[in-house]
Structures are given as structure tokens and as C-alpha cells.
Design a protein around this motif. Sequence first.
Motif, PDB file in Angstrom:
ATOM      1  N   UNK A  36       4.804  -1.998  -6.908  1.00 14.31           N
ATOM      2  CA  UNK A  36       5.561  -1.132  -7.816  1.00 14.31           C
ATOM      3  C   UNK A  36       5.540   0.309  -7.305  1.00 14.31           C
ATOM      4  N   UNK A  37       4.348   0.777  -6.915  1.00 15.66           N
ATOM      5  CA  UNK A  37       4.226   2.145  -6.392  1.00 15.66           C
ATOM      6  C   UNK A  37       5.044   2.299  -5.116  1.00 15.66           C
ATOM      7  N   UNK A  38       4.945   1.306  -4.229  1.00 18.31           N
ATOM      8  CA  UNK A  38       5.683   1.367  -2.973  1.00 18.31           C
ATOM      9  C   UNK A  38       7.187   1.398  -3.181  1.00 18.31           C
ATOM     10  N   UNK A  39       7.669   0.599  -4.138  1.00 17.57           N
ATOM     11  CA  UNK A  39       9.105   0.587  -4.422  1.00 17.57           C
ATOM     12  C   UNK A  39       9.576   1.953  -4.914  1.00 17.57           C
ATOM     13  N   UNK A  40       8.796   2.570  -5.776  1.00 12.16           N
ATOM     14  CA  UNK A  40       9.155   3.898  -6.285  1.00 12.16           C
ATOM     15  C   UNK A  40       9.137   4.937  -5.169  1.00 12.16           C
ATOM     16  N   UNK A  41       8.142   4.840  -4.282  1.00 13.58           N
ATOM     17  CA  UNK A  41       8.049   5.784  -3.171  1.00 13.58           C
ATOM     18  C   UNK A  41       9.217   5.609  -2.197  1.00 13.58           C
ATOM     19  N   UNK A  42       9.579   4.364  -1.912  1.00 12.47           N
ATOM     20  CA  UNK A  42      10.663   4.110  -0.970  1.00 12.47           C
ATOM     21  C   UNK A  42      11.985   4.641  -1.490  1.00 12.47           C
ATOM     22  N   UNK A  43      12.192   4.576  -2.788  1.00 11.04           N
ATOM     23  CA  UNK A  43      13.426   5.106  -3.368  1.00 11.04           C
ATOM     24  C   UNK A  43      13.560   6.604  -3.140  1.00 11.04           C
ATOM     25  N   UNK A  44      12.420   7.284  -3.028  1.00 14.79           N
ATOM     26  CA  UNK A  44      12.428   8.731  -2.832  1.00 14.79           C
ATOM     27  C   UNK A  44      12.341   9.130  -1.356  1.00 14.79           C
ATOM     28  N   UNK A  45      11.651   8.340  -0.555  1.00  9.01           N
ATOM     29  CA  UNK A  45      11.320   8.762   0.802  1.00  9.01           C
ATOM     30  C   UNK A  45      11.804   7.814   1.887  1.00  9.01           C
ATOM     31  N   UNK A  46      12.254   6.625   1.524  1.00 14.07           N
ATOM     32  CA  UNK A  46      12.626   5.647   2.535  1.00 14.07           C
ATOM     33  C   UNK A  46      11.409   5.180   3.322  1.00 14.07           C
ATOM     34  N   UNK A  47      11.637   4.903   4.615  1.00 13.61           N
ATOM     35  CA  UNK A  47      10.549   4.426   5.472  1.00 13.61           C
ATOM     36  C   UNK A  47       9.450   5.475   5.636  1.00 13.61           C
ATOM     37  N   UNK A  48       9.784   6.738   5.392  1.00 15.72           N
ATOM     38  CA  UNK A  48       8.782   7.800   5.484  1.00 15.72           C
ATOM     39  C   UNK A  48       7.647   7.599   4.477  1.00 15.72           C
ATOM     40  N   UNK A  49       7.885   6.782   3.461  1.00 14.53           N
ATOM     41  CA  UNK A  49       6.853   6.527   2.463  1.00 14.53           C
ATOM     42  C   UNK A  49       5.621   5.855   3.066  1.00 14.53           C
ATOM     43  N   UNK A  50       5.762   5.318   4.281  1.00 11.91           N
ATOM     44  CA  UNK A  50       4.590   4.734   4.942  1.00 11.91           C
ATOM     45  C   UNK A  50       3.517   5.780   5.213  1.00 11.91           C
ATOM     46  N   UNK A  51       3.888   7.073   5.147  1.00 13.16           N
ATOM     47  CA  UNK A  51       2.878   8.127   5.222  1.00 13.16           C
ATOM     48  C   UNK A  51       1.821   7.925   4.134  1.00 13.16           C
ATOM     49  N   UNK A  52       2.293   7.593   2.942  1.00 17.14           N
ATOM     50  CA  UNK A  52       1.372   7.423   1.808  1.00 17.14           C
ATOM     51  C   UNK A  52       0.447   6.240   2.073  1.00 17.14           C
ATOM     52  N   UNK A  53       1.007   5.171   2.608  1.00 16.11           N
ATOM     53  CA  UNK A  53       0.173   4.014   2.962  1.00 16.11           C
ATOM     54  C   UNK A  53      -0.876   4.400   3.993  1.00 16.11           C
ATOM     55  N   UNK A  54      -0.471   5.169   4.987  1.00 15.26           N
ATOM     56  CA  UNK A  54      -1.412   5.600   6.019  1.00 15.26           C
ATOM     57  C   UNK A  54      -2.531   6.450   5.459  1.00 15.26           C
ATOM     58  N   UNK A  55      -2.176   7.374   4.576  1.00  7.69           N
ATOM     59  CA  UNK A  55      -3.200   8.226   3.957  1.00  7.69           C
ATOM     60  C   UNK A  55      -4.147   7.385   3.108  1.00  7.69           C
ATOM     61  N   UNK A  56      -3.589   6.434   2.358  1.00  5.42           N
ATOM     62  CA  UNK A  56      -4.441   5.573   1.525  1.00  5.42           C
ATOM     63  C   UNK A  56      -5.401   4.758   2.392  1.00  5.42           C
ATOM     64  N   UNK A  57      -4.923   4.249   3.522  1.00  4.35           N
ATOM     65  CA  UNK A  57      -5.808   3.498   4.426  1.00  4.35           C
ATOM     66  C   UNK A  57      -6.951   4.381   4.916  1.00  4.35           C
ATOM     67  N   UNK A  58      -6.636   5.623   5.275  1.00  8.15           N
ATOM     68  CA  UNK A  58      -7.688   6.540   5.709  1.00  8.15           C
ATOM     69  C   UNK A  58      -8.684   6.851   4.617  1.00  8.15           C
ATOM     70  N   UNK A  59      -8.182   7.056   3.399  1.00  7.23           N
ATOM     71  CA  UNK A  59      -9.076   7.336   2.264  1.00  7.23           C
ATOM     72  C   UNK A  59      -9.995   6.150   2.000  1.00  7.23           C
TER      73      UNK A  59
END
Length: 234
Positions: free
Chosen positions: A192-215
Motif C-alpha cells: 500500500x505504501x509503495x503504491x502511494x509512493x509510486x503514484x507520486x515519484x514513479x520508479x524514483x520511489x525505490x529511493x525510499x526502499x533503499x533508505x528503509x533497507x539501510x535503516x
Amino acid sequence: MLPSSRKPYASAALAHRRLWRGRVGLMLVAGLSVLAGMTDAIGFMASGDFVSFMSGNTTRLAVAISAGDLGLTARLLLLVATFILGNALGVVVSRLGKRRALPLLLCIAALLCAAALWPLADTLPALLAAIVAMGMLNAAVEEVNGLPVGLTYVTGALSRFGRGLGRWMLGERRNGWRVQLIPWTGMFVGAVIGALLEQQMGMRALWVSGVLAGVLGLVSLKIPRRWQLSFMPR
């Protein structure tokens, strides 16, 4: 050998450690499942292909073969093979990192951030990087207190939950089956979070995934070493 008067205390302490190891492991599973669901939804909405749900890609592959669509067949074969490669690399990185979650999760974070940086004109390389990352993610946690868990797929979790429910209906009181809803819930919330992020950022939303993996990798530093060894593949 412990005196008889001390045995109950030793047993209680062991049970307490096992309880907390299970709780910590399941919290880690929840966080990693959110990461998997988020990444899968971003990749699917941006490209039309699943990033971690290889059952879906396998069904699509079969349909493409039956339709004689050679281009789509080749693409889906590449995605499935890339996921297998990611799982293999996850075990290799885990062993090279002496079965610590941090090196593995930092590699995953780097792949996801690289995917987010890739030019949007061609999403396939970014998609492949994300798929490798999701394959590697499965090496972060394989089991918790002897209970198998899946991070990037939830069919098995739902199946184990359903079988446990059936045994409970028959009067059996085995433990563990209820926790199978944790990875499913985590993946659902993450999607659900990813779908909302993709609507705003497209593939760039993978930044959020990357940050979450690091955290999550940094959080894993707080997990006792012996617990991490019990979570990760041998």
C-alpha cells in the motif's frame, strides 16, 4: 550439573530468552516484509512486472509461452532467472559477511538506490537491480525459533496459517501458526505504501526502499549476534 533447586530458574531464563528472540525476530520479519511489499508494488506499477512475486511472473510466463509471445517470454525468463541469482548472491554475501544482517542489507540498499538513479527511459536495468535485491533479501531471515518464514512471498505463509487454523479447528493446540500472518500483513502494508509512493515519484520511489533497507541494517546491529545466526541461512 546444576543443583535441582537451580534447574527451574535456568529453564525459566532459557524460556525468557527464547521468547524475546522470537519477538525480535518477528519484528525484523515485519520490517523486511514491509520493504519487500513496498518494492514489489513500486516495480509492478512502474513496469508492469513483479519484483518479488515470482509466482505471478511464472504464471505470466506460461501464458506468454502459450500465446507465442517470444518477446514477453524472454523478458519473464530473465526476471525469474535474475531472482534466482539474487537468492544465490544473498547466501554468498551472508557467508562473506559472517552471517550478519548489516552487510547484506547495505548491499540491498545500494542496489535499490542504484535502481532509483537509473534513467527512466529504460526501466529494465533498474527492474533487474531491484529483483536481485529482493532475491538477496530472503537470506536476511530464514526462520525464527524454528518456524520457517518467507519475506518476499506470502503464499507459503498463508498456506501455513490456513493449515494451522485447520488443526486448531480440530482441537490441536500447536503454537506458531498465527505468526504466519506477520509477513503477510507486513507485505500488504508495504505494498500500500509503495503504491502511494509510486503514484507520486514513479520508479524514483525505490529511493525510499533503499533508505528503509539501510535503516533496517542499522537496526540489526542491536540484535545479539547469536540471535542473528539463528535467523539467517546456514
